[in-house]
Enzyme design. Structure first.
Site, PDB file in Angstrom:
ATOM      1  N   GLY A  45      10.915  -6.406   1.209  1.00 53.34           N
ATOM      2  CA  GLY A  45       9.659  -5.675   1.271  1.00 53.34           C
ATOM      3  C   GLY A  45       9.146  -5.567   2.687  1.00 53.34           C
ATOM      4  N   SER A  46       8.211  -4.652   2.886  1.00 55.78           N
ATOM      5  CA  SER A  46       7.593  -4.479   4.200  1.00 55.78           C
ATOM      6  C   SER A  46       6.174  -3.986   4.016  1.00 55.78           C
ATOM      7  CB  SER A  46       8.397  -3.484   5.052  1.00 55.78           C
ATOM      8  OG  SER A  46       8.422  -2.210   4.437  1.00 55.78           O
ATOM      9  N   ASP A  93      -7.633  -6.206  -0.522  1.00 52.62           N
ATOM     10  CA  ASP A  93      -6.443  -5.342  -0.544  1.00 52.62           C
ATOM     11  C   ASP A  93      -5.693  -5.489  -1.858  1.00 52.62           C
ATOM     12  OD1 ASP A  93      -4.706  -3.433   0.394  1.00 52.62           O
ATOM     13  OD2 ASP A  93      -3.492  -4.824   1.577  1.00 52.62           O
ATOM     14  N   PHE A 119       1.718  -5.346   8.362  1.00 57.70           N
ATOM     15  CA  PHE A 119       1.721  -6.411   9.348  1.00 57.70           C
ATOM     16  C   PHE A 119       3.029  -7.187   9.400  1.00 57.70           C
ATOM     17  CE2 PHE A 119      -2.950  -6.384   8.163  1.00 57.70           C
ATOM     18  CZ  PHE A 119      -3.287  -5.534   9.207  1.00 57.70           C
ATOM     19  N   GLY A 120       4.059  -6.743   8.695  1.00 51.37           N
ATOM     20  CA  GLY A 120       5.305  -7.470   8.769  1.00 51.37           C
ATOM     21  C   GLY A 120       6.259  -7.131   7.658  1.00 51.37           C
TER      22      GLY A 120
END
Length: 1008
Positions: free
Chosen positions: A712-713, A840, A716-717
């Site tokens: 996953g992406s 979020d 922020f990273g």
């Protein structure tokens, strides 16, 4: 001879007459024999309880003596009635019945007849009454029934019939009474022409009839009752219905009707019942409605879109018994209804009505027959008057919840001796619970939850011996729990959570063996031990006594609670071993023992084999024989003399010296680490309870950041799966891209959040890495438990399917996931020392373990309420753009509003609607200002089947009931959570309670 010639013809005629008369019994016998054979043929294909048809034998001489048979009283004796109502008979209806050619009445209702309705019934030319209701008949209604011109009554209700209503039936010239209730009929109601029969009673309710209501129904000039409830009718109500001079009952409830109500309908002086509920009708009610409907007794207009004020003339409809106007958009003050002497039920809930000076309550005192007063979900405000105690002695239901009512509860409430349900929860009520509440001896349900009550629970509460449910949670009630509650020996729910109660838990509570649904005493200041009488609660499903000051062991008697599903005793001072009997509680689904002082080995087996269902964190002296994240392995016990002697030597000589050395080293290390933490504050967040790992450990764990391990992406990273030496199970490693703006702050925010929260539905951190990479650049990573089922996004919107696997989420799983997320948010908002806002929430931040238990993750944007010590000047501005993801961001954040828990509620509402519809809020269909909320709202509730994800109901045999009792309530929650105004959104505690109720409903309906 002449005379003989005259007598001979007379003799011949006499002979003929004699022969004719002799032949009559033979003819009669033949007809009776035909009836016998027809009945025996009918019997041959059915079965029933022993003795029901015992008299139906070929050897019986007279069929008129058979059970259920009535014959004519004139010769020849023929079967004219066949009545086998409610006999427990099953099997098909044989066409042989049509051989009973004199049959006038066929009554087979309330059995288990199956198959189709024989078309041969249309050959029964003398049949007047046909009742085949409440069976399992299927197929179409035979058009041939219209051939029987003698039919006056037809009842085919409560079956499984399909197809359309045959026009031949509607045009039968003498039809007076039709009932086709609760079938699965589809298609449109056939047009009834001007030659239609003088139908007096037409009931097509509870079917799947579609299309518009034919205006030709208005030609049925003798019609008294027209019932079309629970169908799929669309369009507007025909004006012609308002011109039927004899119509008394008109029921169009629960269809998809729209538009305004024709004025002619509100001018029908003959009407006694008008039901238009659960449609999408609009407009205002006529100002003179009370005068134009002088005979109306039941006016059911709820769940529509009527607006404007309640007409002042309505209380002039003197015959009104029931008035239902709930769930509309009515405004203004509640009028005085005191001039309605027959009024029994008044429901004005879920509008926008105001109480004004509350004088309407005084007027209702004249309604001496009033049994139900429902005013839920309005805007009454103000203080309840003492005149509330003057309401009818017959009042059984009083619902005032969700109205922003303030001030105290009037002690005069104790005058309402017939009250059975009293709900005043979710208001702003203050003061004490009046002792007069104990006068309400008939109370079954009492809720003052989620108010601002203080003082103590009165001892008189023990007088309510018929009470099933007592909810006082979410107040500031103090003092001890009165032992007199034990007198309420019918209680099934007792919820005193989130108060300031202290002292011991009275053992009398645990003697209430009827407690079956819930015992919640959590979030108080209760002390002492758990009474051994807890074993009396053999029927209880949920016990929560978490977040108190309880001490001692878990009593062994708890093992007698064999149907226990949920046990939360976390955040107390309990100690000792975790009892082995917990593994044998086969119904247990959730077990939270965290943050106590338990020691020894964690048991194996039972619920402990399901790691997602058990929480034992925060018990530092626990160990496990099976490698489990966060819990050390139990060391092997050695029983050898040499070891014992060595141990004694260590204790006497070596240990004191070692202790002195360690003390010195500890001081040096403390000074060193304090300096490091001042230079790098994010190290401080985890230094107390986590073992750090190095950059090299991360490299090895991810196979040098192999693309094969990338899962996953984000902004922020990236996230990799891998294996660490300190963790046998696979882990998820979140590596922060520190070159991206906000990534470093995201790492610190996530560390701060995860350091302070503990909940079974929040992702658990294993360790962290704050180091430098091979190039000397800063490197930060967090290590979590790996979730093999991925995230919710991939289940709701699957891309390429791996290995042919279908990602299908059943409704049951969606309910469970929604409940898991709601529990997590309720914990963050309402149960943390400082409320935490996630900021979020979206499907990709909901992870799923092997058992499909949901975990909320990614706290990179999380913010503690009123926590500013770690935010430097200018941080609030820099975080202004970090408020969530497109589609889930609440509208007020776009106007620079303060971040609040209501923002998370909005995101949850969108998430819930997405789970139900399968539609993403960022779908291209929601452009030009449209939204997922509006898309669903337009279809709610009548056309909700058009927008829900049908895959979650795949192969569900009772889909309609599931939609009604589970899906629609879930959609209602999603819509209320995603309202534009934050003030209109509920609290996550309330949301959790509602979804939990839906889960229980779903489980009872065997939803897969």
């Amino acid at each position: 001879m002449a005379s003989s010639g005259v007598l001979l013809p007379g003799f011949v005629w006499f002979l003929y007459l004699f022969c004719f008369l002799c032949s009559l019994p033979l003819s009669t016998c033949n007809e009776t024999e035909n009836d016998r054979q027809a009945l025996l043929c009918f019997k041959s294909r059915i079965s029933g309880p022993a003795g029901v048809l015992a008299s139906w034998r070929n050897t019986s001489l007279d069929v008129c003596d058979w059970h259920g048979i009535t014959c004519s009283t004139v010769s020849p004796c023929r079967v004219i009635e066949l009545d086998l109502k409610s006999e427990g008979i099953s099997g098909p209806i044989s066409p042989c019945v049509a051989n009973l050619t004199s049959l006038a009445r066929l009554q087979l209702s309330n059995n288990s007849f199956n198959g189709g309705i024989p078309s041969e019934l249309g050959l029964l030319s003398r049949l007047r009454d046909l009742n085949l209701s409440m069976n399992t008949l299927e197929g179409n209604i035979p058009p041939s029934l219209g051939s029987s011109h003698s039919l006056t009554y037809v009842d085919l209700g409560v079956n499984a019939l399909t197809g359309v209503i045959p026009e031949s039936l509607a045009n039968s010239p003498s039809l007076l009474d039709i009932s086709l209730q609760k079938n699965n009929l589809v298609g449109s109601i056939p047009v009834v022409t001007a030659t239609s029969p003088p139908i007096q009673y037409l009931d097509l309710s509870y079917n799947h009839i579609s299309g518009k209501i034919p205006s030709s129904l208005g030609n049925l000039s003798s019609l008294i009752d027209l019932l079309l409830t629970e169908n799929n009718l669309v369009g507007s109500i025909p004006d012609s219905l308002g011109h039927i001079p004899t119509l008394q009952v008109l029921a169009l409830t629960a269809n998809n009707l729209s538009g305004t109500v024709p004025p002619s309908l509100f001018n029908m002086s003959s009407l006694t019942f008008l039901g238009l509920a659960n449609n999408s009708l609009v407009g205002r009610l006529p100002s003179n409605i009370g005068y134009t409907l002088p005979n109306i007794q039941d006016l059911i207009l709820s769940s529509n879109k009527f607006d404007g004020p309640i007409p002042a003339s309505l209380p002039k409809a003197y015959n009104l018994r029931q008035l239902y106007l709930y769930t509309n958009s009515l405004t203004g003050f509640i009028p005085f209804f005191g001039s309605l002497p027959n009024l029994e039920e008044l429901d004005l809930s879920y509008n926008k009505l105001e109480a004004g000076d509350w004088e309407f309550v005084s007027s209702l005192a004249n309604c001496t027959r009033l049994t139900m007063l429902m005013l839920v979900g309005n805007n009454l405000q103000g203080e309840m008057p003492s005149s509330i105690g003057n309401l009818s002695d017959s009042l059984e239901w009083l619902w005032l919840r969700e109205n922003q009512i303030s001030g105290p509860i009037p002690p005069e409430i104790g005058n309402l001796k017939s009250l059975r349900r009293l709900y005043m929860d979710y208001n702003l009520i203050t003061g004490n619970i009046p002792a007069t509440i104990g006068n309400l001896h008939s109370l079954v349900h009492l809720s003052f939850a989620q108010n601002r009550l203080s003082g103590q629970i009165p001892d008189t509460i023990g007088n309510l011996v018929q009470l099933n449910s007592l909810k006082l949670d979410g107040n500031n009630i103090s003092g001890r729990i009165p032992a007199d509650i034990g007198h309420c020996n019918q209680l099934q729910i007792l919820n005193l959570a989130h108060n300031s109660l202290d002292g011991n838990i009275p053992s009398e509570i645990f003697k209430i063996s009827s407690l079956s649904e819930e015992l919640d005493l959590s979030h108080n200041y209760l002390s002492g031990g758990v009474p051994v009488e807890v074993g009396n609660l053999i029927n209880v499903n949920k016990i929560s006594i978490s977040d108190n000051r309880l001490s001692g062991n878990i009593p062994s008697t708890l093992g007698q609670c064999v149907v226990l599903e949920y046990l939360d005793i976390s955040h107390n001072n309990l100690f000792g071993k975790i009892p082995q009997f917990l593994t044998s509680l086969s119904s247990l689904q959730n077990l939270n023992l965290s943050f106590n002082n338990f020691d020894g080995a964690v048991p194996g087996g039972g619920i402990f084999n399901n790691t997602g269902a058990v929480s034992v964190e925060g018990n530092h002296d626990l160990c496990t024989s099976i490698p489990t994240g966060g819990i050390p392995l139990c060391s092997t016990q050695v029983d050898r003399k040499g070891k014992q002697n060595s141990s004694a030597l260590v204790l006497r000589i070596v240990m004191p010296a070692v202790s002195a050395v360690l003390l010195i080293l500890s001081c040096i290390a403390t000074i060193y680490w304090r300096k490091r933490m001042q230079e790098n504050p994010d190290l401080k967040e985890f230094s107390e309870h986590m073992k750090k790992i190095s950059y090299e450990d991360i490299v090895r764990a991810t196979d040098r950041f192999s693309p094969a391990n990338l899962i996953g992406s984000g902004s922020f990273g990236v996230v990799y799966k891998g294996s660490l030496r300190l963790q046998e199970d696979q882990v998820a490693i979140k590596i922060f891209s520190l070159n991206n703006y906000g990534a470093n702050r995201s790492f610190i925010a996530e560390c701060e959040a995860l350091r302070n929260v503990r909940h079974r539905n929040l992702v658990k951190i294993i360790t962290s890495c704050s180091s430098v990479d091979s190039n000397g650049a800063d490197f930060k990573a967090l290590v979590f438990q790996y979730m093999p089922k991925g995230n919710l996004e991939m289940w709701l919107h699957p891309g390429d399917l791996e290995h042919g696997e279908r990602h299908i989420l059943t409704l049951s799983r969606r309910i469970n996931i929604g409940l898991d997320v709601a529990f997590a948010l309720d914990y963050l908002h309402n149960q943390c020392a400082s409320p935490l806002i996630h900021c979020d929430l979206k499907p990709s931040n909901i992870l799923l373990d092997l058992d499909m238990v949901a975990y909320v993750t990614d706290f990179g944007l999380a913010r503690f309420v009123f926590t500013t010590s770690n935010v430097q000047e200018g941080d609030s501005t820099s975080l202004a753009c970090l408020k969530g993801s497109i589609g889930y961001i609440p509208p007020e954040y776009g106007m620079s509003a303060e971040i609040s828990t209501k923002g998370d509620v909005y995101s949850f509402g969108v998430l819930l609607l997405q789970m139900i519809t399968g539609q993403s809020p960022t779908d291209k269909n929601f452009s030009d200002g449209a939204s997922l909320h509006e898309f669903v709202c337009r279809a709610f509730p009548d056309n909700i089947c058009d927008v829900i994800d049908q895959t979650m109901l795949e192969d569900d045999s009772n889909a309609q009931e599931v939609i009604k009792n589970c899906v629609i309530p879930l959609v209602r929650i999603g819509l209320s959570c995603s309202m534009t105004s934050p003030k209109e959104r509920p609290d996550m505690g309330q949301v959790s309670t509602e979804i939990l109720r839906i889960k229980h409903v779903a489980s009872r309906m065997y939803v897969r």
